[in-house]
Design a protein around this motif. Sequence first.
Motif, PDB file in Angstrom:
ATOM      1  N   GLN A  61       0.828  -1.209   0.000  1.00  0.00           N
ATOM      2  CA  GLN A  61       0.000   0.000   0.000  1.00  0.00           C
ATOM      3  C   GLN A  61       0.860   1.256   0.000  1.00  0.00           C
ATOM      4  O   GLN A  61       0.562   2.221  -0.719  1.00  0.00           O
ATOM      5  N   LEU A  62       1.912   1.269   0.777  1.00  0.00           N
ATOM      6  CA  LEU A  62       2.805   2.427   0.828  1.00  0.00           C
ATOM      7  C   LEU A  62       3.496   2.642  -0.519  1.00  0.00           C
ATOM      8  O   LEU A  62       3.556   3.773  -1.021  1.00  0.00           O
ATOM      9  N   LYS A  63       4.003   1.573  -1.100  1.00  0.00           N
ATOM     10  CA  LYS A  63       4.713   1.693  -2.383  1.00  0.00           C
ATOM     11  C   LYS A  63       3.792   2.128  -3.520  1.00  0.00           C
ATOM     12  O   LYS A  63       4.252   2.769  -4.454  1.00  0.00           O
ATOM     13  N   LEU A  64       2.521   1.774  -3.422  1.00  0.00           N
ATOM     14  CA  LEU A  64       1.561   2.139  -4.466  1.00  0.00           C
ATOM     15  C   LEU A  64       0.900   3.494  -4.201  1.00  0.00           C
ATOM     16  O   LEU A  64       0.082   3.948  -4.979  1.00  0.00           O
ATOM     17  N   GLY A  65       1.259   4.132  -3.091  1.00  0.00           N
ATOM     18  CA  GLY A  65       0.692   5.433  -2.763  1.00  0.00           C
ATOM     19  C   GLY A  65      -0.730   5.346  -2.224  1.00  0.00           C
ATOM     20  O   GLY A  65      -1.458   6.339  -2.220  1.00  0.00           O
ATOM     21  N   GLU A  66      -1.133   4.167  -1.780  1.00  0.00           N
ATOM     22  CA  GLU A  66      -2.479   3.963  -1.239  1.00  0.00           C
ATOM     23  C   GLU A  66      -2.548   4.293   0.247  1.00  0.00           C
ATOM     24  O   GLU A  66      -3.625   4.380   0.812  1.00  0.00           O
TER      25      GLU A  66
END
Length: 69
Positions: A61-66
């Motif tokens: 989620q962090l890497k995808l900007g979520e």
Amino acid sequence: MGIMTAKSRTTLLRLIKKHGLTTQQVADLCLVQRRTVEAWRKSPDVSSHRTMPDGYLELLQLKLGEKSI
């Protein structure tokens, strides 16, 4: 780290669909092998299903900007 709940599995599958990710891309983002992600994606009713630790879902989620810190 906790284990992946049914809601977490739904979240994983939603992220994969939303971002058009392949299993290999998810594996690369989570720093795991492709077959690990394949096991996470499987229905809990399948014997080869494995639970995804919450920390890996949060990392994705962090890497995808979520999600933000």
